[in-house]
Design a protein around this motif. Structure first.
Motif, PDB file in Angstrom:
ATOM      1  N   ASN A  78      46.785  44.866  23.466  1.00 53.40           N
ATOM      2  CA  ASN A  78      45.960  46.084  23.496  1.00 53.40           C
ATOM      3  C   ASN A  78      44.559  45.833  24.034  1.00 53.40           C
ATOM      4  OD1 ASN A  78      48.059  47.593  22.261  1.00 53.40           O
ATOM      5  ND2 ASN A  78      47.445  46.792  20.251  1.00 53.40           N
ATOM      6  N   GLU A  79      44.312  44.631  24.565  1.00 54.62           N
ATOM      7  CA  GLU A  79      42.979  44.302  25.090  1.00 54.62           C
ATOM      8  C   GLU A  79      42.604  45.272  26.201  1.00 54.62           C
ATOM      9  OE1 GLU A  79      39.530  42.494  25.090  1.00 54.62           O
ATOM     10  OE2 GLU A  79      41.053  41.189  24.213  1.00 54.62           O
ATOM     11  N   LYS A  80      41.414  45.857  26.074  1.00 55.24           N
ATOM     12  CA  LYS A  80      40.910  46.767  27.105  1.00 55.24           C
ATOM     13  C   LYS A  80      40.040  45.960  28.061  1.00 55.24           C
ATOM     14  CE  LYS A  80      38.309  51.060  27.807  1.00 55.24           C
ATOM     15  NZ  LYS A  80      39.312  51.619  28.739  1.00 55.24           N
ATOM     16  N   PHE A  81      40.429  45.921  29.319  1.00 54.85           N
ATOM     17  CA  PHE A  81      39.728  45.098  30.290  1.00 54.85           C
ATOM     18  C   PHE A  81      38.663  45.908  31.018  1.00 54.85           C
ATOM     19  CE2 PHE A  81      44.047  43.047  30.303  1.00 54.85           C
ATOM     20  CZ  PHE A  81      43.663  41.965  29.523  1.00 54.85           C
ATOM     21  N   PRO A  82      37.548  45.261  31.355  1.00 52.90           N
ATOM     22  CA  PRO A  82      36.453  45.976  32.029  1.00 52.90           C
ATOM     23  C   PRO A  82      36.802  46.332  33.466  1.00 52.90           C
ATOM     24  CG  PRO A  82      35.937  43.638  31.816  1.00 52.90           C
ATOM     25  CD  PRO A  82      37.213  43.857  31.065  1.00 52.90           C
ATOM     26  N   GLU A  83      36.191  47.416  33.913  1.00 50.64           N
ATOM     27  CA  GLU A  83      36.325  47.846  35.305  1.00 50.64           C
ATOM     28  C   GLU A  83      34.973  48.378  35.737  1.00 50.64           C
ATOM     29  OE1 GLU A  83      38.956  50.938  38.067  1.00 50.64           O
ATOM     30  OE2 GLU A  83      39.564  50.463  36.014  1.00 50.64           O
ATOM     31  N   GLY A  84      34.492  47.940  36.883  1.00 53.75           N
ATOM     32  CA  GLY A  84      33.145  48.327  37.282  1.00 53.75           C
ATOM     33  C   GLY A  84      33.076  48.759  38.720  1.00 53.75           C
ATOM     34  N   LEU A  85      31.858  48.946  39.181  1.00 54.95           N
ATOM     35  CA  LEU A  85      31.633  49.302  40.569  1.00 54.95           C
ATOM     36  C   LEU A  85      31.922  48.090  41.437  1.00 54.95           C
ATOM     37  CD1 LEU A  85      28.283  51.258  40.109  1.00 54.95           C
ATOM     38  CD2 LEU A  85      30.550  52.225  40.440  1.00 54.95           C
ATOM     39  N   GLY A  86      32.994  48.135  42.187  1.00 52.77           N
ATOM     40  CA  GLY A  86      33.286  47.046  43.100  1.00 52.77           C
ATOM     41  C   GLY A  86      34.310  46.042  42.614  1.00 52.77           C
ATOM     42  N   ARG A 108      45.960  42.539  34.095  1.00 49.33           N
ATOM     43  CA  ARG A 108      46.880  41.501  33.642  1.00 49.33           C
ATOM     44  C   ARG A 108      47.970  41.357  34.701  1.00 49.33           C
ATOM     45  NH1 ARG A 108      48.639  40.142  28.116  1.00 49.33           N
ATOM     46  NH2 ARG A 108      47.350  41.880  27.427  1.00 49.33           N
ATOM     47  N   VAL A 109      48.197  40.135  35.169  1.00 50.91           N
ATOM     48  CA  VAL A 109      49.226  39.882  36.175  1.00 50.91           C
ATOM     49  C   VAL A 109      50.560  39.684  35.455  1.00 50.91           C
ATOM     50  CG1 VAL A 109      50.002  38.342  38.015  1.00 50.91           C
ATOM     51  CG2 VAL A 109      47.568  38.867  37.755  1.00 50.91           C
ATOM     52  N   ASN A 110      51.577  40.370  35.913  1.00 49.90           N
ATOM     53  CA  ASN A 110      52.881  40.305  35.249  1.00 49.90           C
ATOM     54  C   ASN A 110      53.602  39.007  35.594  1.00 49.90           C
ATOM     55  OD1 ASN A 110      52.664  42.834  34.007  1.00 49.90           O
ATOM     56  ND2 ASN A 110      53.279  43.876  35.893  1.00 49.90           N
ATOM     57  N   SER A 111      53.003  37.942  35.155  1.00 52.43           N
ATOM     58  CA  SER A 111      53.604  36.636  35.401  1.00 52.43           C
ATOM     59  C   SER A 111      53.094  35.667  34.351  1.00 52.43           C
ATOM     60  CB  SER A 111      53.232  36.130  36.805  1.00 52.43           C
ATOM     61  OG  SER A 111      53.653  34.804  36.981  1.00 52.43           O
ATOM     62  N   GLU A 112      53.984  34.907  33.760  1.00 47.16           N
ATOM     63  CA  GLU A 112      53.594  33.879  32.805  1.00 47.16           C
ATOM     64  C   GLU A 112      54.110  32.537  33.308  1.00 47.16           C
ATOM     65  OE1 GLU A 112      54.289  34.511  28.714  1.00 47.16           O
ATOM     66  OE2 GLU A 112      53.664  36.621  28.740  1.00 47.16           O
ATOM     67  N   GLN A 113      53.274  31.542  33.194  1.00 43.79           N
ATOM     68  CA  GLN A 113      53.632  30.211  33.670  1.00 43.79           C
ATOM     69  C   GLN A 113      53.038  29.180  32.726  1.00 43.79           C
ATOM     70  OE1 GLN A 113      52.463  29.455  37.717  1.00 43.79           O
ATOM     71  NE2 GLN A 113      52.809  27.249  37.562  1.00 43.79           N
ATOM     72  N   ASP A 114      53.888  28.290  32.234  1.00 43.23           N
ATOM     73  CA  ASP A 114      53.442  27.230  31.318  1.00 43.23           C
ATOM     74  C   ASP A 114      52.717  27.802  30.102  1.00 43.23           C
ATOM     75  OD1 ASP A 114      54.454  25.319  33.091  1.00 43.23           O
ATOM     76  OD2 ASP A 114      52.568  25.262  34.227  1.00 43.23           O
ATOM     77  N   GLY A 115      53.170  28.955  29.625  1.00 38.03           N
ATOM     78  CA  GLY A 115      52.566  29.565  28.441  1.00 38.03           C
ATOM     79  C   GLY A 115      51.251  30.267  28.693  1.00 38.03           C
ATOM     80  N   PHE A 116      50.871  30.487  29.948  1.00 38.47           N
ATOM     81  CA  PHE A 116      49.618  31.161  30.297  1.00 38.47           C
ATOM     82  C   PHE A 116      49.880  32.625  30.633  1.00 38.47           C
ATOM     83  CE2 PHE A 116      47.275  27.174  32.117  1.00 38.47           C
ATOM     84  CZ  PHE A 116      47.165  26.680  30.823  1.00 38.47           C
ATOM     85  N   VAL A 117      48.912  33.456  30.264  1.00 31.00           N
ATOM     86  CA  VAL A 117      48.831  34.816  30.783  1.00 31.00           C
ATOM     87  C   VAL A 117      47.720  34.820  31.812  1.00 31.00           C
ATOM     88  CG1 VAL A 117      48.239  37.203  30.255  1.00 31.00           C
ATOM     89  CG2 VAL A 117      49.690  35.925  28.699  1.00 31.00           C
ATOM     90  N   TRP A 118      47.957  35.473  32.947  1.00 32.00           N
ATOM     91  CA  TRP A 118      46.991  35.457  34.033  1.00 32.00           C
ATOM     92  C   TRP A 118      46.242  36.779  34.087  1.00 32.00           C
ATOM     93  CZ3 TRP A 118      45.942  31.136  36.761  1.00 32.00           C
ATOM     94  CH2 TRP A 118      46.832  30.068  36.589  1.00 32.00           C
ATOM     95  N   LEU A 119      44.907  36.679  34.138  1.00 25.67           N
ATOM     96  CA  LEU A 119      44.054  37.848  34.321  1.00 25.67           C
ATOM     97  C   LEU A 119      43.440  37.757  35.710  1.00 25.67           C
ATOM     98  CD1 LEU A 119      42.220  38.093  30.872  1.00 25.67           C
ATOM     99  CD2 LEU A 119      44.363  39.165  31.590  1.00 25.67           C
ATOM    100  N   ALA A 120      43.521  38.854  36.455  1.00 27.19           N
ATOM    101  CA  ALA A 120      43.019  38.879  37.827  1.00 27.19           C
ATOM    102  C   ALA A 120      41.760  39.718  37.907  1.00 27.19           C
ATOM    103  CB  ALA A 120      44.081  39.447  38.768  1.00 27.19           C
TER     104      ALA A 120
END
Length: 334
Positions: free
Chosen positions: A62-70, A75-87
């Motif tokens: 449920n984490e709300k991610f920031p979005e700004g001007l520019g 969240r990238v729909n891919s998990e690798q080696d137990g990581f979640v990727w944020l773009a």
């Protein structure tokens, strides 16, 4: 810092010339942190991105991610080696130079935690992005002369808090003004609002709303009055920031949170040559806001008045100074 962003930009350039039709194309960067950072582009948009990997357990669904001007964070729909990727991705209309500076700063904010604790690193990542979000909302330009004075005043009160023994972690987290706080410092159930002047005579405080000096649900409430003179021997804004940073160097997490707030307040090190004025402290007073304090609030204006901005002459009130130590004791901070 230049070498880091050069590496990331080189990766972006290599991806741009690579074949791709849809989805993410990424290149690992920062070999000393294998698998944690990737430069990328999302085809077909081709906008530059930084992907940061965090252990699955530290990111709430449920984490709300920031979005700004520019820019925006997804969240990238891919998990690798137990990581979640944020773009962190540049928007099509986002300035690439500013985005590159942002990416470099954010990577350093993560690395500077020096903890290896993914939850702390995630906090540093999102905290610095939110600071950039606020910095961009303010225009990503140097502070106006008035806002420069205001920031010097807030930093002065913060510096004095540290001098009288308030815990650095608590002092920095209390500094809420840059993060859309109603008052500059929120401390427990109370607060301190800071007003600063460089005028040679008088001390007039501009009050921005009916709520700012309303102690109905915020008590005790103090107004910090700070008077500065512009002199050749004083301290510039960048020098004051550097002095406080030096006090926080032993705690990388608190230092990172301080940097977040300074950036959110509208200050960027890239603009430091613009701040050449030197400030010498003349007086600082802590005035307790109570029943007899001259103010407007919802409880004492005529029905129908729903907002107001007004000014108070604080000069006659300076004799009522209770001192910062007393104020912080009443706020149960020391």
């Amino acid at each position: 810092m230049a070498k880091l962003i050069d590496e990331i930009q080189l990766a972006w350039n290599s991806i741009q010339t690579a074949q791709g039709t849809s989805g993410w194309n990424t290149v690992a960067v920062l070999p000393r942190h294998p698998g944690r950072f990737r430069a990328g582009r999302n085809f077909p948009d081709l906008c530059e991105a930084l992907l940061a990997g965090f252990r699955t357990s530290v990111i709430s669904r449920n984490e709300k991610f920031p979005e700004g001007l520019g820019f925006h964070v997804t969240r990238v729909n891919s998990e690798q080696d137990g990581f979640v990727w944020l773009a962190l991705t540049r928007s099509p209309n986002g300035n690439l130079e500013l985005f590159s500076a942002m990416v470099s700063d954010i990577v350093h904010a993560i690395l500077d935690t020096g903890s290896g604790d993914h939850s702390l690193e995630l906090r540093a990542f999102l905290g610095r992005i939110r600071a950039w979000q606020e910095f961009m909302r303010k225009g990503a330009v140097p502070l106006s002369a008035e806002n420069e004075v205001g920031l010097v005043g807030e930093l002065t009160v913060l510096e004095k808090m540290l001098e009288v023994g308030m815990a650095p972690e608590a002092a920095i987290r209390a500094w809420s003004g840059p993060l859309h706080g109603l008052r500059d410092f929120e401390l427990g159930f109370g607060a301190i609002e800071v007003k600063t002047t460089v005028a040679t005579a008088g001390l007039v405080a501009k009050i921005g709303s009916l709520e700012q000096l309303d102690d109905t649900n915020c008590s005790p409430l103090f107004l910090g009055a700070v008077k500065y003179a512009l002199t050749e021997s004083g301290q510039t804004l960048p020098e004051k920031i550097s002095a406080i940073r030096a006090q926080l160097e032993s705690n990388p997490i608190t230092l990172s949170e301080f940097d977040d707030r300074v950036l959110a307040a509208g200050y960027s090190p890239a603009h430091s040559p613009q701040y050449h004025r030197r400030f010498s402290l003349r007086e600082i007073a802590m005035l307790e806001v109570g029943e007899n304090f001259p103010r407007l609030m919802l409880g004492n204006v005529k029905p129908g008045v729903i907002s107001a901005r007004y000014e108070i002459n604080l000069e006659p009130l300076l004799s009522q100074d209770v001192g910062l130590t007393t104020a912080l004791k009443k706020l149960e901070m020391i």
